[in-house]
Scaffold this motif. Sequence first.
Motif, PDB file in Angstrom:
ATOM      1  N   TRP A  49       6.726   7.601   1.636  1.00 36.77           N
ATOM      2  CA  TRP A  49       6.026   6.308   1.619  1.00 36.77           C
ATOM      3  C   TRP A  49       6.914   5.199   1.081  1.00 36.77           C
ATOM      4  O   TRP A  49       6.871   4.070   1.566  1.00 36.77           O
ATOM      5  CB  TRP A  49       4.733   6.416   0.811  1.00 36.77           C
ATOM      6  CG  TRP A  49       3.686   7.222   1.520  1.00 36.77           C
ATOM      7  CD1 TRP A  49       3.214   8.443   1.182  1.00 36.77           C
ATOM      8  CD2 TRP A  49       3.011   6.844   2.721  1.00 36.77           C
ATOM      9  NE1 TRP A  49       2.276   8.881   2.081  1.00 36.77           N
ATOM     10  CE2 TRP A  49       2.124   7.905   3.046  1.00 36.77           C
ATOM     11  CE3 TRP A  49       3.062   5.744   3.550  1.00 36.77           C
ATOM     12  CZ2 TRP A  49       1.314   7.875   4.164  1.00 36.77           C
ATOM     13  CZ3 TRP A  49       2.238   5.710   4.668  1.00 36.77           C
ATOM     14  CH2 TRP A  49       1.375   6.764   4.973  1.00 36.77           C
ATOM     15  N   TRP A  50       7.764   5.508   0.059  1.00 39.55           N
ATOM     16  CA  TRP A  50       8.689   4.481  -0.445  1.00 39.55           C
ATOM     17  C   TRP A  50       9.699   4.099   0.634  1.00 39.55           C
ATOM     18  O   TRP A  50      10.088   2.936   0.743  1.00 39.55           O
ATOM     19  CB  TRP A  50       9.401   5.000  -1.699  1.00 39.55           C
ATOM     20  CG  TRP A  50       8.527   4.961  -2.917  1.00 39.55           C
ATOM     21  CD1 TRP A  50       7.465   4.172  -3.140  1.00 39.55           C
ATOM     22  CD2 TRP A  50       8.661   5.778  -4.088  1.00 39.55           C
ATOM     23  NE1 TRP A  50       6.906   4.409  -4.361  1.00 39.55           N
ATOM     24  CE2 TRP A  50       7.625   5.401  -4.981  1.00 39.55           C
ATOM     25  CE3 TRP A  50       9.533   6.794  -4.473  1.00 39.55           C
ATOM     26  CZ2 TRP A  50       7.458   5.991  -6.235  1.00 39.55           C
ATOM     27  CZ3 TRP A  50       9.380   7.382  -5.718  1.00 39.55           C
ATOM     28  CH2 TRP A  50       8.347   6.988  -6.593  1.00 39.55           C
ATOM     29  N   THR A  51      10.123   5.108   1.407  1.00 37.29           N
ATOM     30  CA  THR A  51      11.067   4.805   2.490  1.00 37.29           C
ATOM     31  C   THR A  51      10.422   3.861   3.505  1.00 37.29           C
ATOM     32  O   THR A  51      11.044   2.891   3.960  1.00 37.29           O
ATOM     33  CB  THR A  51      11.494   6.108   3.190  1.00 37.29           C
ATOM     34  OG1 THR A  51      12.127   6.965   2.230  1.00 37.29           O
ATOM     35  CG2 THR A  51      12.459   5.821   4.333  1.00 37.29           C
ATOM     36  N   ARG A  52       9.150   4.135   3.855  1.00 39.74           N
ATOM     37  CA  ARG A  52       8.452   3.243   4.793  1.00 39.74           C
ATOM     38  C   ARG A  52       8.328   1.838   4.223  1.00 39.74           C
ATOM     39  O   ARG A  52       8.546   0.843   4.931  1.00 39.74           O
ATOM     40  CB  ARG A  52       7.074   3.802   5.115  1.00 39.74           C
ATOM     41  CG  ARG A  52       6.310   2.960   6.120  1.00 39.74           C
ATOM     42  CD  ARG A  52       4.922   3.499   6.396  1.00 39.74           C
ATOM     43  NE  ARG A  52       4.951   4.751   7.144  1.00 39.74           N
ATOM     44  CZ  ARG A  52       3.864   5.275   7.727  1.00 39.74           C
ATOM     45  NH1 ARG A  52       2.698   4.643   7.631  1.00 39.74           N
ATOM     46  NH2 ARG A  52       3.948   6.409   8.372  1.00 39.74           N
ATOM     47  N   ALA A  53       8.006   1.772   2.916  1.00 36.95           N
ATOM     48  CA  ALA A  53       7.875   0.455   2.290  1.00 36.95           C
ATOM     49  C   ALA A  53       9.217  -0.267   2.234  1.00 36.95           C
ATOM     50  O   ALA A  53       9.308  -1.483   2.475  1.00 36.95           O
ATOM     51  CB  ALA A  53       7.292   0.600   0.888  1.00 36.95           C
ATOM     52  N   ALA A  54      10.281   0.480   1.890  1.00 39.99           N
ATOM     53  CA  ALA A  54      11.603  -0.138   1.788  1.00 39.99           C
ATOM     54  C   ALA A  54      12.069  -0.655   3.134  1.00 39.99           C
ATOM     55  O   ALA A  54      12.649  -1.750   3.235  1.00 39.99           O
ATOM     56  CB  ALA A  54      12.596   0.875   1.234  1.00 39.99           C
ATOM     57  N   ARG A  55      11.826   0.104   4.200  1.00 34.99           N
ATOM     58  CA  ARG A  55      12.228  -0.345   5.529  1.00 34.99           C
ATOM     59  C   ARG A  55      11.447  -1.595   5.951  1.00 34.99           C
ATOM     60  O   ARG A  55      11.917  -2.367   6.781  1.00 34.99           O
ATOM     61  CB  ARG A  55      12.012   0.777   6.547  1.00 34.99           C
ATOM     62  CG  ARG A  55      12.938   1.958   6.346  1.00 34.99           C
ATOM     63  CD  ARG A  55      12.809   2.954   7.493  1.00 34.99           C
ATOM     64  NE  ARG A  55      13.560   4.164   7.226  1.00 34.99           N
ATOM     65  CZ  ARG A  55      14.876   4.299   7.350  1.00 34.99           C
ATOM     66  NH1 ARG A  55      15.581   3.244   7.736  1.00 34.99           N
ATOM     67  NH2 ARG A  55      15.476   5.440   7.087  1.00 34.99           N
ATOM     68  N   ALA A  56      10.237  -1.787   5.378  1.00 33.19           N
ATOM     69  CA  ALA A  56       9.451  -2.989   5.677  1.00 33.19           C
ATOM     70  C   ALA A  56       9.836  -4.164   4.790  1.00 33.19           C
ATOM     71  O   ALA A  56       9.233  -5.237   4.896  1.00 33.19           O
ATOM     72  CB  ALA A  56       7.962  -2.690   5.519  1.00 33.19           C
TER      73      ALA A  56
ATOM     74  N   GLY B  82       0.822  -1.196   0.000  1.00 26.22           N
ATOM     75  CA  GLY B  82       0.000   0.000   0.000  1.00 26.22           C
ATOM     76  C   GLY B  82       0.858   1.249   0.000  1.00 26.22           C
ATOM     77  O   GLY B  82       0.578   2.219  -0.730  1.00 26.22           O
ATOM     78  N   ALA B  83       1.934   1.245   0.819  1.00 25.84           N
ATOM     79  CA  ALA B  83       2.834   2.396   0.857  1.00 25.84           C
ATOM     80  C   ALA B  83       3.522   2.603  -0.494  1.00 25.84           C
ATOM     81  O   ALA B  83       3.657   3.737  -0.979  1.00 25.84           O
ATOM     82  CB  ALA B  83       3.869   2.192   1.957  1.00 25.84           C
ATOM     83  N   PHE B  84       3.983   1.512  -1.116  1.00 25.42           N
ATOM     84  CA  PHE B  84       4.672   1.619  -2.407  1.00 25.42           C
ATOM     85  C   PHE B  84       3.739   2.172  -3.482  1.00 25.42           C
ATOM     86  O   PHE B  84       4.085   3.098  -4.231  1.00 25.42           O
ATOM     87  CB  PHE B  84       5.216   0.257  -2.822  1.00 25.42           C
ATOM     88  CG  PHE B  84       5.844   0.244  -4.185  1.00 25.42           C
ATOM     89  CD1 PHE B  84       7.027   0.925  -4.437  1.00 25.42           C
ATOM     90  CD2 PHE B  84       5.236  -0.431  -5.243  1.00 25.42           C
ATOM     91  CE1 PHE B  84       7.605   0.921  -5.697  1.00 25.42           C
ATOM     92  CE2 PHE B  84       5.797  -0.433  -6.494  1.00 25.42           C
ATOM     93  CZ  PHE B  84       6.990   0.241  -6.733  1.00 25.42           C
ATOM     94  N   ASN B  85       2.512   1.602  -3.569  1.00 24.45           N
ATOM     95  CA  ASN B  85       1.578   2.053  -4.606  1.00 24.45           C
ATOM     96  C   ASN B  85       1.109   3.489  -4.371  1.00 24.45           C
ATOM     97  O   ASN B  85       0.890   4.247  -5.311  1.00 24.45           O
ATOM     98  CB  ASN B  85       0.380   1.115  -4.681  1.00 24.45           C
ATOM     99  CG  ASN B  85       0.736  -0.224  -5.293  1.00 24.45           C
ATOM    100  OD1 ASN B  85       1.873  -0.439  -5.730  1.00 24.45           O
ATOM    101  ND2 ASN B  85      -0.216  -1.138  -5.303  1.00 24.45           N
ATOM    102  N   LEU B  86       0.962   3.870  -3.095  1.00 19.66           N
ATOM    103  CA  LEU B  86       0.609   5.250  -2.799  1.00 19.66           C
ATOM    104  C   LEU B  86       1.724   6.185  -3.270  1.00 19.66           C
ATOM    105  O   LEU B  86       1.467   7.261  -3.831  1.00 19.66           O
ATOM    106  CB  LEU B  86       0.364   5.421  -1.301  1.00 19.66           C
ATOM    107  CG  LEU B  86       0.014   6.833  -0.828  1.00 19.66           C
ATOM    108  CD1 LEU B  86      -1.230   7.357  -1.530  1.00 19.66           C
ATOM    109  CD2 LEU B  86      -0.162   6.850   0.688  1.00 19.66           C
ATOM    110  N   GLY B  87       2.976   5.755  -3.072  1.00 23.74           N
ATOM    111  CA  GLY B  87       4.099   6.545  -3.552  1.00 23.74           C
ATOM    112  C   GLY B  87       4.080   6.710  -5.054  1.00 23.74           C
ATOM    113  O   GLY B  87       4.373   7.798  -5.583  1.00 23.74           O
ATOM    114  N   LEU B  88       3.714   5.642  -5.791  1.00 27.45           N
ATOM    115  CA  LEU B  88       3.635   5.734  -7.248  1.00 27.45           C
ATOM    116  C   LEU B  88       2.606   6.776  -7.678  1.00 27.45           C
ATOM    117  O   LEU B  88       2.852   7.579  -8.584  1.00 27.45           O
ATOM    118  CB  LEU B  88       3.273   4.374  -7.846  1.00 27.45           C
ATOM    119  CG  LEU B  88       4.339   3.275  -7.779  1.00 27.45           C
ATOM    120  CD1 LEU B  88       3.778   1.983  -8.346  1.00 27.45           C
ATOM    121  CD2 LEU B  88       5.598   3.680  -8.527  1.00 27.45           C
ATOM    122  N   LEU B  89       1.433   6.758  -7.015  1.00 24.33           N
ATOM    123  CA  LEU B  89       0.398   7.734  -7.369  1.00 24.33           C
ATOM    124  C   LEU B  89       0.858   9.156  -7.067  1.00 24.33           C
ATOM    125  O   LEU B  89       0.649  10.072  -7.865  1.00 24.33           O
ATOM    126  CB  LEU B  89      -0.891   7.432  -6.602  1.00 24.33           C
ATOM    127  CG  LEU B  89      -1.759   6.279  -7.098  1.00 24.33           C
ATOM    128  CD1 LEU B  89      -3.019   6.184  -6.250  1.00 24.33           C
ATOM    129  CD2 LEU B  89      -2.128   6.452  -8.555  1.00 24.33           C
TER     130      LEU B  89
END
Length: 694
Positions: A603-610, A583-590
Amino acid sequence: MQRHARNAADEIIEAVPAVDVAADTPAGTGTHTVPDPGPDTEAETEAETEARHRKAAERGDTDAMSALGALLLRRGDLAGAEPFLRAATAEGDRAAANNLGVLLHQRGYPDEAAGWWRVAAVAGSAPAAHALGRHHRERGDEPAAEYWLRQAAEQGHALGAYALADLLEHRSDVGAERWFRAAAEQGHREAAYRLALALERRATESYRGPHAYGPAAGRPGHAYDTAGRLRAADTLRAGDRASGAARPEPAAPRTAEAAGAGLLGEAEQWFRQAAARGHRRAALHLGAILEHRGELKEAGRWYLSAAKEGEAKAACALGFLLRDAGDEESAAVWWLRAAQDGDGNAANALGALHAARGEQQTAERWYRAAMDAGDVNGAYNLGLLCAAQDRLPQAEQWYRRAAYAGHREAANALAVLLLQAGDAGGAEPWFSKAAEAGSVDAAFNLGIIHAGRDDDRTALVWYERAAAAGHTEAALQVGIAALRDGDEQTAERHLRCAAGGGSAEAAFRLATVLDARRPEPGPVVLGAPVDQKTECEEWYERAAQQGHRRAQVRVGMLAAGRGDLAGAARWYREAAEAGSRNGAFNLGLLLAREGNEREAALWWTRAARAGHGRAALRLGLLAARRGELLITQRSQVQILSPLLSSPKARIVSRRSGPSAFPGRGDGSGTRAREAGRAPLLRQEGRPSSVVGRR
């Protein structure tokens, strides 16, 4: 005891003037005036009637002596009645012989009384035959009792018909219903009540076992559910009424359902007649029928009528009606009245009410009162109360007490307690006992235990058993197992049941099954109408609305595919804030597409850390474009180093591809669910006296 004996005697005596004195005037007394046992006019008092009979008796009038003896006997003047009754009996008056038997029986001479009853019965006195039949039944001589009671019943004597029916029912003789009906048609209210029970039992046993409503199941025979509320038998469609004592031959074939409906309808009529005559248990039954049918106002009226007459179970049922209507204070008043009269279910209800208010000591006192009244739910609820207060030794004690008494949910709760304490060997037998007794949660828990041992076959057996009884999580596990075995049809059926029961995971998995069947969408044509949501989208949305992160991501993807970027962003944001890396990655794309690279990077940073590899690569590309290559390399090493240390993470990173909206899942499911296992033991921790009564 004396008052009860006096009332029983009065029933026999009262029938004498109307039946025996008037109708049984000895032959050859035509010159004598037959005395009226009652006043000639409404104005004549009992004293005047007695004086009139006494004058005639002094002149030697046999009928007057018999009537005067009966009048004095009813008044309780045995010494005054005996000479007149003996004199009339010596003249052959059968009513006097019957009443002389009543007098002697009251004085404690049953054998001599029986002798005079026999004299009167042989002469054709129905009350005497009834009294003689009761005498023989009290002595254990049932053949003689049946003979004389049948003599009374066949002469139209209501008490004789009822006593005969009671004797036959005691022997499980189908002929009892005929004589209950005969007595009921003459206004005998207890016979009407017993006839209604017999009709209802005959109707329901034909297709679902013993009848299902009545006082204390007062309940088998009359049935309360585990919550202690009256359960009304399922009322079928209105049908023909059964008419006779013996079942009539139908003119045309009738289904079992129609026949049962007719019998239940007739049973309700007899309950109503008995209740209208003041029979409080009939009023209780009638109230239960009406409550089951949704006619709550009339049900409350009959419950109130019975409760005012001292029927504790009716007071308890009235309390539940008031509680359901939102009037807890009035409900508590009636529960208190019923509990003080010894109704354990009402005491349980009071305990649950005080527990919900946080008044633990008062709740415990009422639960103990319920237990002392013989209601096993009291011990179970005490266990729940102690467990909620972390008084685990006391909770185990009460659970054991209830479990040994046959309370299946207490057995399940005890097993959960033992398992949590590390005593798996002691827990499993209690799970088995509870499951065999019908506890759905215990069956589900046994499935979890066997699944934990990798005994998937046995686990599935227990899951299927619980699922068949409507257990949502069990249905989910059966659906997952069917998917694993490739049985998509069975999987869909169970997933629908679980999703309909509120399982977000089941709704998501059902949506994925339906999604896989959808044809690939064609190219988007500008200006073309937007298709309506498919069923799989509706299930995705239902799961998403319940907080299922993977479903939220999927709903966002579907919204983006329709061009609804605002809706997609909303669902991606909900999933991301709940911890979904996809969800964080796709939100970052939008956000990046809209030019908001700063928030996208967050949001990509949050996704990457996960652990989302593609989010880390996006961060690197973003930094490189800004000329921050050195910083990018360092940040990528920081972010990717934990990923590359895990073989699974390396596989995830190699899967990254060019798709703008990747991944239908977010990896948020527990290991137990991914492996098709239920994550937690199930224990319903609610007071059984109030919750679940429906």
